[in-house]
Design an enzyme around this catalytic site. Sequence first.
Site, PDB file in Angstrom:
ATOM      1  N   GLY A  46       0.869  -1.183   0.000  1.00 34.09           N
ATOM      2  CA  GLY A  46       0.000   0.000   0.000  1.00 34.09           C
ATOM      3  C   GLY A  46       0.905   1.232   0.000  1.00 34.09           C
ATOM      4  N   ALA A  47       0.633   2.170  -0.913  1.00 33.96           N
ATOM      5  CA  ALA A  47       1.581   3.266  -1.162  1.00 33.96           C
ATOM      6  C   ALA A  47       2.003   4.039   0.101  1.00 33.96           C
ATOM      7  CB  ALA A  47       1.004   4.196  -2.223  1.00 33.96           C
ATOM      8  N   ARG A  88      10.280  -1.156  -4.658  1.00 33.70           N
ATOM      9  CA  ARG A  88       9.084  -1.214  -5.514  1.00 33.70           C
ATOM     10  C   ARG A  88       9.002   0.094  -6.308  1.00 33.70           C
ATOM     11  NH1 ARG A  88       3.697  -3.390  -2.995  1.00 33.70           N
ATOM     12  NH2 ARG A  88       3.435  -3.947  -5.182  1.00 33.70           N
ATOM     13  N   GLN A 197      -5.764  -8.703  -2.261  1.00 37.48           N
ATOM     14  CA  GLN A 197      -5.836  -7.667  -1.227  1.00 37.48           C
ATOM     15  C   GLN A 197      -7.278  -7.369  -0.832  1.00 37.48           C
ATOM     16  OE1 GLN A 197      -3.928  -7.481  -3.960  1.00 37.48           O
ATOM     17  NE2 GLN A 197      -2.077  -6.281  -3.652  1.00 37.48           N
ATOM     18  N   ASP A 238      -1.460   4.696  -6.269  1.00 39.62           N
ATOM     19  CA  ASP A 238      -0.031   4.539  -6.016  1.00 39.62           C
ATOM     20  C   ASP A 238       0.777   5.713  -6.544  1.00 39.62           C
ATOM     21  OD1 ASP A 238      -1.103   1.624  -5.931  1.00 39.62           O
ATOM     22  OD2 ASP A 238       0.826   1.661  -4.904  1.00 39.62           O
ATOM     23  N   ASN A 248      -2.912   2.610 -10.081  1.00 38.53           N
ATOM     24  CA  ASN A 248      -3.380   1.884  -8.895  1.00 38.53           C
ATOM     25  C   ASN A 248      -3.331   0.395  -9.241  1.00 38.53           C
ATOM     26  OD1 ASN A 248      -4.439   1.921  -6.169  1.00 38.53           O
ATOM     27  ND2 ASN A 248      -6.388   1.267  -7.015  1.00 38.53           N
ATOM     28  N   LYS A 249      -3.730  -0.430  -8.306  1.00 40.14           N
ATOM     29  CA  LYS A 249      -3.660  -1.888  -8.475  1.00 40.14           C
ATOM     30  C   LYS A 249      -4.277  -2.329  -9.800  1.00 40.14           C
ATOM     31  CE  LYS A 249      -2.066  -4.231  -6.438  1.00 40.14           C
ATOM     32  NZ  LYS A 249      -0.686  -4.679  -6.795  1.00 40.14           N
TER      33      LYS A 249
HETATM   34  O1  MRU Z   1       0.684  -3.990  -4.531  1.00 36.92           O
HETATM   35  P1  MRU Z   1       0.062  -3.217  -3.413  1.00 36.92           P
HETATM   36  O2  MRU Z   1      -0.792  -4.063  -2.517  1.00 36.92           O
HETATM   37  O3  MRU Z   1       1.078  -2.413  -2.658  1.00 36.92           O
HETATM   38  O4  MRU Z   1      -0.907  -2.198  -4.131  1.00 36.92           O
HETATM   39  C1  MRU Z   1      -1.668  -1.330  -3.333  1.00 36.92           C
HETATM   40  C2  MRU Z   1      -2.626  -0.503  -4.088  1.00 36.92           C
HETATM   41  O5  MRU Z   1      -2.704  -0.546  -5.298  1.00 36.92           O
HETATM   42  C3  MRU Z   1      -3.444   0.470  -3.290  1.00 36.92           C
HETATM   43  O6  MRU Z   1      -4.690   0.669  -3.876  1.00 36.92           O
HETATM   44  C4  MRU Z   1      -2.705   1.822  -3.237  1.00 36.92           C
HETATM   45  O7  MRU Z   1      -1.396   1.638  -2.807  1.00 36.92           O
HETATM   46  C5  MRU Z   1      -3.387   2.795  -2.364  1.00 36.92           C
HETATM   47  S1  MRU Z   1      -3.186   2.432  -0.675  1.00 36.92           S
HETATM   48  C6  MRU Z   1      -3.881   3.642   0.261  1.00 36.92           C
END
Ligand code: MRU
Length: 350
Positions: A46-47, A88, A197, A238, A248-249
């Site tokens: 999560g960012a 990342r 997630q 992100d 985003n994801k």
């Molecule tokens: O690969 P991840 O689980 O780190 O990806 C997370 C996401 O895409 C979230 O939607 C994003 O980081 C926002 S978190 C507040």
Amino acid sequence: MLPTIDWQGDVIVMVDQRKLPGQEIYVRSRTAQEVARAIRTMVIRGAPAIGVAAAMGIALGMRRSTAKGTRQFAVEFQKICDMMAATRPTAVNLFWAIDRMKGVFADAAQSGASTEEIADRLAREARRIHDEDVANCRAMGGVGAAVVPDGARVLTHCNAGALATAGYGSALGVVRAAVEQGKRVAVVADETRPFLQGARLTAWELIRDGINTTVITESMAGPLMRAGDIDLVVVGADRIAANGDTANKIGTYTVAVLAHEHKIPFYVAAPLSTIDLSTASGDDIPIEERDQREITHIGSARLTPEGAKIRNPAFDVTPHRYITGIITEKGIFTAPYTESLKRAFETAVA
Ligand code: MRU
């Protein structure tokens, strides 16, 4: 509040997000290298949470330094920052947090501070980044709750909750704030293949809070929208480029296109630390490609036959034209984003 990450004495403690919801296990990192591994392997993800972890990892690493003199100390600091930056590539909060730590280091070194004093200042900055993130999430929630009608069925993708931040959440913070205002809100969580997630983390933390939660597979979002079962989409981010394009994801883009087709408002909730004005558009956002094993296996069970080619881009970019508004701690920004996002920082500085 949920224990995403905490600094206790000489260890950084993180709930292991790979194990939830089956097991609530805490990983204890004693070195910067261990924190970097925790980010890379998604113990923490999560960012905003990645940014907090990197800042704490850098500060922890410098606390443990045995460098003789500030020059060697500075070399070690740069190495640790580079290691964190390589974990990342997509979430800009990582680089934002590293830059903040670099700024503190430079100011302290310039003022002639000792290595111990620099390490103390770095530790204070890491804690500040953590606490500010919680405050920003709460502010974002208060701002964003205004777009959540009473009785809303809110679809979200991935996990942009307490677990993805230092606490409270961005997209799920908006839901939490609406619930705290007395609104009845039901969340529809996309399961979010391959890391799940949504099915594992979003559902876990919302159910802990007693919030009405339904898990669906991604492929069900379109038909549910068509049936009139979704009123609103709120997702995290992100990295948001200067023109509003949002990484985003993986799967978020599909949700945005579907929402557009069904005339359902699509909001992105993210702190200003996720907005990257130095990246002009989504085309310039680096997309992380993760290990094939995330696709080929669930746990130790193999799903795909040997020999099948695999792609695993972890993020996608939603073009700004599909985004109804970007909810931040400073307000909701709308198109044209190139102007409104620039203004967001001007008001933030004021
Ligand atoms: O690969 P991840 O689980 O780190 O990806 C997370 C996401 O895409 C979230 O939607 C994003 O980081 C926002 S978190 C507040």
